[in-house]
Design an enzyme around this catalytic site. Structure first.
Site, mmCIF file in Angstrom:
data_model
loop_
_atom_site.group_PDB
_atom_site.id
_atom_site.type_symbol
_atom_site.label_atom_id
_atom_site.label_comp_id
_atom_site.label_asym_id
_atom_site.label_seq_id
_atom_site.Cartn_x
_atom_site.Cartn_y
_atom_site.Cartn_z
ATOM 1 N N GLU A 187 0.836 -1.218 0.000
ATOM 2 C CA GLU A 187 0.000 0.000 0.000
ATOM 3 C C GLU A 187 0.865 1.260 0.000
ATOM 4 O O GLU A 187 0.678 2.182 0.787
ATOM 5 C CB GLU A 187 -0.915 -0.002 1.226
ATOM 6 N N GLU A 240 -5.759 -7.900 -1.124
ATOM 7 C CA GLU A 240 -6.474 -7.640 0.135
ATOM 8 C C GLU A 240 -7.908 -7.231 -0.163
ATOM 9 O O GLU A 240 -8.139 -6.410 -1.057
ATOM 10 C CB GLU A 240 -5.830 -6.502 0.959
#
Ligand code: BGP
Length: 482
Positions: free
Chosen positions: A178, A380
């Site tokens: 991320e 995710e």
């Protein structure tokens, strides 16, 4: 004719991160990582980042769910679940305890050798993140984190060691988890976990974060090129947090605001995928007078190190407006003061306020594929919730099944109707673990329950929630039965 069948080699899996499951925070030569100095928070109170580890604080990542000692049993549960792949990270501070050590820590390398062997023995493909919020704490104390270009070399050296060591066991790699999560430069937790940077009062947060992010992107590009030299079969991906930003109204100003806010995020994946600093960012830096540091050879490294695929997390969407709307509780976007983030009246939210928007996943898959023309990997997607045990101790998490089912349905439309190539789907927190944002255990994501609460009490016993049998069937039928 719409194909009904999902790809035969689709990688159904589950995702976790070393710092959120392993524990053993000082075992076998491991150094202190930036995750080890984050105290427990809650839905209402932020985690604290302390200066070292203080005696009178609780650090949930120190033990986490003790995966370090229990991984063999947990992998038997993953095998029973039918996982084709398992995403986790290598804890950088197990390999280089201080980050700038001359030689790697052999005991740390051996742990991951054993872990990957156990996964492969059980027919489960490792998907490995190189940096998932586990930067060695010393790299903050001695160098100030990724705002210091020295961290580029330390990261490349660490990646070189582990990619060489595990070149016959790991095919799928992700560089920085991320990486764009620090984009707004305000959430100290994001700049801390992504870059080991604490913005100082006399610093311009946005300028510091752009520099740290650019240094990480240069490091990532060097690792992609190096990885392909180590093993040409490696598939090395970016890892982005995609939160699509919608305009609150058809007012053209809202559309412009949504597009500009998305640029803050696309800066990262544009460089990962296209290998150059986007023109809109160069224009913005000029307009703001930011003194960014990069060399011709670093620009060349970006060009030579573009990724093989785009891995990303998807949890929620966001909505922005430039309109002065009184009755909507909105909050500012620090790096984009002209707009406010407001609630989307068309979707529900979780107990943590994350807006539940399965269609947004199909939207992201389409828009990102059309932007980069690269395969995508959903690494995710999950639903954090307060799970309740019934009298027999069973957890009936139909709300988690509903969330995952709705998102898989939209993913299937993107693959089977829209022609988007998706490599796999690894729901986040396949086993209950320590929340990154709050440090809670009770913000549960797992299909496998772990007996531990927010204060660290519990037996660490594992149990199977209703969603375990549901996901087992999804995998067995290759996504046919949801
Ligand atoms: C993402 C992180 C994961 C995970 C997930 C859920 O940002 O990549 O590490 O933590 O968020 O968030 P949380 O744990 O805060 O509920």
């Amino acid at each position: 004719m719409i194909k009904k069948e999902m790809p035969k080699d689709f990688l159904w899996g589950g995702a976790v991160a070393a710092h959120q499951i392993e524990g053993a925070w000082q075992e076998a030569g491991k150094g202190m990582s930036i995750a080890d100095v984050m105290t427990a928070g809650s839905n209402l109170e932020n985690r604290m980042i302390t200066d070292g580890v203080l005696d009178n604080q609780y650090y949930p990542n120190h033990e986490a769910i003790d995966f370090y000692h229990r991984y063999r049993d947990d992998i038997q549960l993953f095998k029973r679940l039918g996982l084709k792949c398992f995403r986790t990270s290598i804890n950088w501070s197990r390999i280089f305890p201080n980050g700038d050590d001359e030689l790697p820590n052999e005991a740390g390398l051996q742990f991951y050798d054993d872990l990957f062997d156990e996964l492969l023995k059980n027919g489960i493909e490792p998907v490995i993140t190189l940096s998932h919020f586990e930067i060695p704490y010393h790299l903050y104390k001695a160098y100030g984190g990724f705002k210091n270009k020295k961290l580029i070399d330390f990261f490349v050296n660490y990646a070189d060691v582990v990619m060489r060591r595990f070149k016959d066991k790991v095919t799928y790699w992700l560089t920085f988890n991320e990486i764009n999560n620090q984009a707004d430069g305000q959430h100290q937790l994001h700049t801390w976990t992504n870059s080991a940077v604490l913005v100082q009062p006399n610093e311009n947060a946005e300028e510091v974060i752009y520099q740290a992010g650019l240094n990480e992107l240069i490091a990532s590009a060097k690792v992609v090129k190096l990885g392909h030299e180590i093993n040409p079969d490696f598939k090395i991906g970016a890892m982005m947090a995609y939160v699509p930003v919608y305009p609150f109204s058809a007012n053209p100003e809202d559309q412009m605001a949504a597009s500009k806010v998305m640029e803050r995020r696309y800066f990262y994946s544009d460089i990962h995928a296209r290998g150059e600093i986007p023109s809109y960012t160069l224009a913005y830096w000029k307009q703001k007078g930011y003194q960014m540091s990069y060399t011709e050879s670093e620009l060349q490294a970006l060009k030579e190190g573009t990724v093989d695929f785009i891995g990303f997390s998807y949890y929620m969407s966001a909505t922005v407006t430039t309109q002065k709307i009184d009755d909507l509780t909105g909050y500012d976007i620090p790096d984009f003061p002209q707009a406010k983030i407001v609630k989307n009246p068309y979707v529900e939210a979780s107990d943590w306020g994350w807006q539940i928007d399965p269609v947004g996943l199909r939207y992201v898959l389409n828009t990102v594929y059309q932007r980069y023309n690269l395969p995508l990997f959903i690494v995710e997607n999950g639903f954090g919730a307060y799970d309740k045990q019934d009298d027999s101790g069973q957890i009936h998490d139909e709300y988690r099944i509903a969330y995952l089912k709705a998102h898989i349905q939209e993913m299937k439309k993107a693959i089977l109707e829209d022609g988007v190539p998706v490599m796999g789907y690894t729901p986040w927190g396949i086993i209950d673990l320590v929340s990154f944002g709050t440090g809670e255990m009770e913000k549960r994501y797992g299909m496998i329950y772990v007996d531990k609460d927010n204060t660290g009490e519990g037996t660490l016993q594992r149990g199977l929630k209703d969603s375990f049998a549901w996901y087992q069937k999804v995998i067995q039928t290759n996504g046919q039965e949801l």
